[in-house]
Design a protein around this motif. Structure first.
Motif, PDB file in Angstrom:
ATOM      1  N   UNK A 233       1.873  17.740   5.029  1.00 49.24           N
ATOM      2  CA  UNK A 233       0.593  17.681   4.320  1.00 49.24           C
ATOM      3  C   UNK A 233       0.339  16.319   3.692  1.00 49.24           C
ATOM      4  N   UNK A 234       1.363  15.569   3.420  1.00 57.35           N
ATOM      5  CA  UNK A 234       1.185  14.260   2.771  1.00 57.35           C
ATOM      6  C   UNK A 234       1.383  13.098   3.740  1.00 57.35           C
TER       7      UNK A 234
ATOM      8  N   UNK B  34       7.866  17.703  12.667  1.00 56.42           N
ATOM      9  CA  UNK B  34       8.173  16.701  11.659  1.00 56.42           C
ATOM     10  C   UNK B  34       8.360  17.353  10.286  1.00 56.42           C
ATOM     11  N   UNK B  35       9.381  16.926   9.556  1.00 60.87           N
ATOM     12  CA  UNK B  35       9.548  17.286   8.148  1.00 60.87           C
ATOM     13  C   UNK B  35       9.462  18.767   7.867  1.00 60.87           C
TER      14      UNK B  35
ATOM     15  N   UNK C 144       0.160  14.429   9.209  1.00 66.62           N
ATOM     16  CA  UNK C 144       0.850  15.149  10.278  1.00 66.62           C
ATOM     17  C   UNK C 144       0.347  16.581  10.404  1.00 66.62           C
ATOM     18  N   UNK C 145      -0.067  17.188   9.305  1.00 67.05           N
ATOM     19  CA  UNK C 145      -0.641  18.538   9.403  1.00 67.05           C
ATOM     20  C   UNK C 145      -1.843  18.535  10.333  1.00 67.05           C
TER      21      UNK C 145
ATOM     22  N   UNK D 150       0.825  -1.208   0.000  1.00 66.37           N
ATOM     23  CA  UNK D 150       0.000   0.000   0.000  1.00 66.37           C
ATOM     24  C   UNK D 150       0.862   1.261   0.000  1.00 66.37           C
ATOM     25  N   UNK D 151       0.301   2.306  -0.560  1.00 65.80           N
ATOM     26  CA  UNK D 151       0.946   3.618  -0.462  1.00 65.80           C
ATOM     27  C   UNK D 151      -0.033   4.592   0.164  1.00 65.80           C
ATOM     28  N   UNK D 152       0.459   5.346   1.131  1.00 65.59           N
ATOM     29  CA  UNK D 152      -0.380   6.391   1.738  1.00 65.59           C
ATOM     30  C   UNK D 152       0.158   7.733   1.219  1.00 65.59           C
ATOM     31  N   UNK D 153       0.891   8.480   2.052  1.00 68.82           N
ATOM     32  CA  UNK D 153       1.442   9.763   1.581  1.00 68.82           C
ATOM     33  C   UNK D 153       2.587   9.571   0.600  1.00 68.82           C
ATOM     34  N   UNK D 154       3.208   8.414   0.656  1.00 75.61           N
ATOM     35  CA  UNK D 154       4.301   8.122  -0.275  1.00 75.61           C
ATOM     36  C   UNK D 154       5.629   8.759   0.097  1.00 75.61           C
TER      37      UNK D 154
END
Ligand SMILES: Cc1cc2nc3c(=O)[nH]c(=O)nc-3n(C[C@H](O)[C@H](O)[C@H](O)COP(=O)(O)OP(=O)(O)OC[C@H]3O[C@@H](n4cnc5c(N)ncnc54)[C@H](O)[C@@H]3O)c2cc1C
Lengths: 665, 280
Positions: free
Chosen positions: B102-103, B95-96, B71-72, B23-27
């Motif tokens: 946002x992703x 984070x990041x 995370x946003x 699976x891919x979520x935010x990638x």
């Protein structure tokens, strides 16, 4: 297109095997070039390595296919056989008697020795002598746009768009490597996504040109970020021992230095960088007794070359650090001690060169002294907050003995607008905006009526490189002269002129330095040292700049802020860090550039002195802001913790650990 | 490589049964690994259309956070109302970068299983459980049992992480990390504390730390020592000593083992100090 690069830092190439490439995948090697040399000041670098590789990532062959992906995947199928050689890792090791050699001529590429006054005697008279070993790292330019070029044939003419700082140099380089006449090579600069010196030489132009020329088909190359890291030019790492002698009253009496500059596997502009390193090492001060010994040495690393500041930041880090420590020991205000020794117009610099043009260092220092940021130093109660300052200068122009001119043509169009032809590249710093403004002002027409054509070997004249903080000055003056020419015979509708950059009257029998003109800065920083991590959090920077009269405030401030940001990176984390000939940091994940969150508010105030020889009073301003923020930052840290920071980038662990007095990081 | 975007959780789980499917979520982790050729799946399932995995809800004193919550969102109001979840909000804020936040999803952060995962470390201190859903049913695994090794977790290849359950309790939590810069920084060391202080004593305390072991870990010995203690400067010192003994970090490109030990001790001392100050 894709490049087959060396996976060895130092080896003989004993075989190249392309047998796994199908027939529709093309490859090119040194044999496909008419002359396998990158045209430059010192011609030691092949376009494609053929007998020997001297750094990890060195180009060996080109693979071309009808898609980038294919080219990349088949480039991995090319087998290179090596006979490994022992590697040269540091300049000092390179100069040992039994060191492996990169070239038969030896690992020492160049040296410079200069003595002024009587250094030995004057040290004896000093009240305070400080001396330390300093180390500065290899920095990557980290321009946003990876090196790229697009070439195609139209009849006999090879046209190419490149990411470059000098289309005319590219033209010569390509013509020579391919063995075709200069007039059959048409080079244009694309909108360049940053260069900072790293695109002032061969990047990928010849590769794209070669494929287009040999196949007759359009050829495009864009290298990956990893290739930018491992395969392109860098800032010189420097090891230096610096000794400075002071009098009780703060006079800088003597300076001596022995420095080793690591130029990597090929010369690039290394000799000129060593020159400017030596020229700027003493800082913008009057020092009567100076001895400088500089060595430029080959090692098995990516070639070091031009990078914004061009050798000045390395020396300034050492000198400004010792000056700050001396001020502290002698209990003299760090601004006062600089005021006392500051260069003024007419004074002699480190190499005995006269300050022939306007000098605004004292004015810049005064502006910093009066800034809110610096005043806060006296009222601050927080022991984890510190302040630091440093001052510096950077030459403008290409230096003594280097042809340094620009030719500009202006044409009046039927509708009354003007076309202005300038051979320089706008590398993103906004010289196009400044030059259009200069032309509009001189021609007395609004900016919209000025149409610039820049950086095109067919439509403009050779103006040299966008480098050396020269472009607004040299092209601005050429525009003004061309406008005068136009007004002397407006009926022709055309104006043309060539102007020269002023050269220093001092001749040291070397090419490329000293210079006649300099830009001056004083920069102060406020920071908080995080007691948890030993990391500084920059809280504010105040910069004062004397670059003559400012043509465009916004782009001026942009240049200063950008230069400072670049050297904040140099201070806090950027480092190629070669180990066994292979760089540790080949990705942005581990090559730590500062982010917007790491850059504090930066205020720049320009001290606008009028430089009589400049266009509307301007000097150059593109590089100077990189020169001294590092020692300002380390000085602020040293004011909080009793330690000496003698190397970059900062080692947070050592700063956190520094409990003993005067420990060296 | 195929990319499939199933309309329902059931479809998704069915496709997950096929081999070489992820699976891919935010990638934000997966795409990096693809680019580095660390993975080469035949099929990627884009799960970002599964609305039920985007919910945040409270029931039976558990805050349920869907795996696809970004995370946003974690940095925003929805979490801010629960003081015991502060650590998660603080981790999300740090984070990041805005684009990554946002992703990036909390589910991706947990399944990636990085010991430097900011969300993972924060949640580990909150005594949370993860919900793993497969065609055969749902299992709940305490986060402290979820990580099994370097980038390895208890999830099966045909399961999705569907939600995280955090017990809502009295008390507060906090998260701090040290990176090599202020944004887009992988933690050199990170530390989260959940604690409940009653009558000046720790009634409950859970400490989680990142980047000092192959997975995020709990500092159990330090927890035990602090349990029932009153925060004094002596206790802080001793806790800082214990936690340094408890961990065995390694030296890598981001920092030495020694530096990491000191960072953890300093982070702990600082957060305990802040707790003692807020209590007064
Ligand atoms: C520039 C950058 C900066 C970063 N900074 C940070 C940082 O500061 N702190 C930090 O902790 N991380 C950071 N990361 C890492 C990453 O963003 C996080 O780990 C993020 O939470 C991953 O979530 P995602 O939704 O993007 O996961 P994806 O990349 O989509 O997936 C990650 C892995 O989890 C699997 N997966 C995802 N969702 C599920 C699910 N629901 N069920 C089962 N498996 C699933 C995927 O198959 C894949 O193996 C950064 C990444 C980048 C690129």
């Amino acid at each position: 297109m894709a490049i087959v690069r060396s996976t060895e830092p130092h080896a003989f190439i004993t075989g190249l095997d392309f047998s796994e490439l199908p027939s529709d995948i093309l490859y090119f090697t040194a044999k496909d070039l008419e002359e396998n040399i990158i045209e430059d000041a010192i011609e030691d670098q092949p376009v494609l390595a053929y007998d020997k590789v001297r750094f990890y990532g060195e180009p060996i062959a080109i693979v071309a296919a009808d898609s980038h992906q294919k080219a990349v995947s088949f480039s991995q199928k090319v087998k290179v056989k090596y006979q490994k050689l022992p590697i040269v890792e540091t300049p000092k090791q390179a100069l040992e008697p039994d060191a492996p050699l990169l070239f038969e001529k030896g690992n020492l590429l160049s040296e410079f020795h200069h003595e002024k006054g009587n250094v030995t005697e004057s040290f004896e008279d000093c009240d305070l002598i400080l001396e330390e070993d300093f180390h500065l790292p290899i920095q990557d330019h980290a321009y946003m746009e990876p090196d790229a070029a697009f070439a195609w044939m139209e009849g006999d003419v090879l046209s190419i768009y490149t990411s470059t700082q000098n289309v005319f140099h590219d033209q010569r380089m390509i013509a020579r490597a391919l063995g075709i006449p200069l007039h059959n090579v048409h080079v244009m600069a694309a909108t360049v996504g940053g260069g900072f010196g790293g695109k002032d030489g061969h990047t990928v132009q010849i590769f794209a040109a070669l494929v287009a020329y040999r196949t007759g088909r359009p050829a495009k190359i864009v290298i990956s970020r990893r290739e930018v890291f491992i395969g392109t030019y860098k800032r010189h790492a420097v090891d230096l021992h610096l000794k400075m002698g002071f009098q009780k009253d703060g006079t800088f009496r003597a300076l001596s230095s022995t420095a080793y500059l690591d130029t990597g596997a090929y010369a690039g502009l290394g000799p000129a960088v060593m020159g400017l390193f030596s020229e700027h090492l003493g800082g913008p001060y009057v020092i009567s007794n100076v001895k400088i010994d500089s060595y430029l040495v080959y090692t098995d690393k990516a070639p070091a070359h031009a990078m914004r500041g061009f050798g000045a930041p390395q020396g300034a880090f050492a000198t400004e650090s010792l000056i700050n420590r001396a001020a502290n020991i002698l209990q003299i205000d760090p601004i006062e001690i600089r005021m006392k020794n500051a260069l003024t117009q007419g004074a002699l610099g480190t190499l005995g060169q006269k300050m022939e043009h306007v000098v605004g260092l004292r004015e810049a220092l005064e502006v910093v002294r009066d800034s809110d940021l610096w005043k806060e130093k006296n009222t601050n109660q927080d022991p984890s907050i510190g302040f630091g300052i440093a001052a510096g200068y950077l030459s403008c122009g290409l230096g003594k003995g280097v042809p340094d001119s620009a030719k500009v043509e202006i044409d009046r169009e039927p509708n009354g607008d003007f076309t202005v032809r300038v051979g320089l590249v706008d590398i993103g710093q906004g010289n196009a905006t400044a030059l259009a403004a200069i032309a509009g002002e001189a021609l007395k027409v609004p900016l919209e009526k000025i149409h610039l054509i820049m950086a095109d070997t067919t439509q403009t004249f050779d103006c040299g490189s966008t480098a050396g903080s020269r472009s607004v000055f040299i092209a601005g003056n050429a525009i003004l002269a061309a406008v005068r020419d136009y007004f002397s015979h407006p009926e022709t509708g055309r104006g043309f002129a060539e102007t020269e950059f002023p050269q220093s009257k001092t001749d040291l029998n070397v090419i490329g330095f000293p210079h006649a003109m300099y830009t001056f800065i004083a920069q102060a920083v406020k920071l908080k040292l995080d007691p948890i991590s030993g990391q500084p959090q920059l809280a504010g920077i105040f910069a004062a700049t004397e670059a003559g009269k400012v043509i465009n405030r916004l782009s001026m401030d942009g240049q200063i802020q950008g230069g400072i940001a670049m050297s904040i990176g140099y201070t806090l984390g950027e480092n190629m860090n070669y180990r066994n000939g292979i760089p540790d940091n080949q990705r942005f994940t581990v090559y730590i550039l500062p982010t917007a969150e790491d850059i504090p508010p930066i205020q720049n105030v320009s001290v606008e002195l009028y430089e009589a020889t400049g266009p509307y009073g301007a000097k150059g301003a593109a590089e100077v802001a990189t020169v001294v923020i590092a020692p300002a930052i380390t000085s602020a840290i040293e004011s909080i913790r009793d330690l000496k920071i003698n190397r970059l980038p900062l080692d947070f662990e050592q700063i956190l650990d520094a409990k003993e007095k005067g420990s060296v990081c | 490589m195929d990319v499939i975007r199933p309309g329902s959780l059931q479809d998704c789980l069915r496709i997950l049964k096929t081999e070489h499917t992820i699976p891919i979520a935010g990638g934000t982790d997966l795409m990096v690994n693809l680019a580095l050729n660390k993975i080469s799946p035949d099929r990627i399932i884009d799960i970002t259309g599964l609305q039920e995995l985007k919910e945040i809800s409270l029931s039976d004193n558990f805050l349920k956070i869907g795996a696809l919550v970004t995370f946003s969102r974690l940095a925003g109001k929805e979490i801010a109302q629960y003081p015991c979840c502060n650590a998660l909000r603080e981790a999300a804020e740090k984070m990041g970068s805005p684009q990554i936040r946002n992703r990036a999803t909390i589910g991706g952060n947990l399944v990636t299983g990085s010991s430097a995962g900011d969300g993972s470390v924060a949640i580990l201190a909150l005594d949370a459980q993860v919900e793993l859903t497969g065609l055969d049913g749902i299992r709940k695994v305490p986060l402290s049992l979820f990580y099994s090794g370097y980038h390895q977790t208890a999830i099966h290849s045909d399961e999705l992480l569907t939600a995280v359950y955090i017990p809502i309790r009295p008390g507060t939590s906090s998260f701090q990390k040290v990176g090599k810069r202020n944004a887009l920084a992988i933690a050199v060391a990170s530390l989260a504390i959940y604690s409940y202080i009653r009558d000046s004593h720790f009634e409950q305390i859970y400490i989680a730390i990142g980047s000092v072991a192959p997975t995020p870990i709990r500092a159990v010995k330090t927890d035990l020592f602090l349990q029932g203690q009153k925060i004094t400067s002596g206790v802080i010192k001793e806790a800082a000593r214990i936690i340094q003994d408890e961990i065995a970090p390694i030296t890598d490109i981001r920092g030495t083992a020694d530096y990491r030990r000191k960072l953890i001790a300093n982070l702990l001392a600082d957060q305990l100090q802040q707790l003692s100050e807020s209590k007064n």
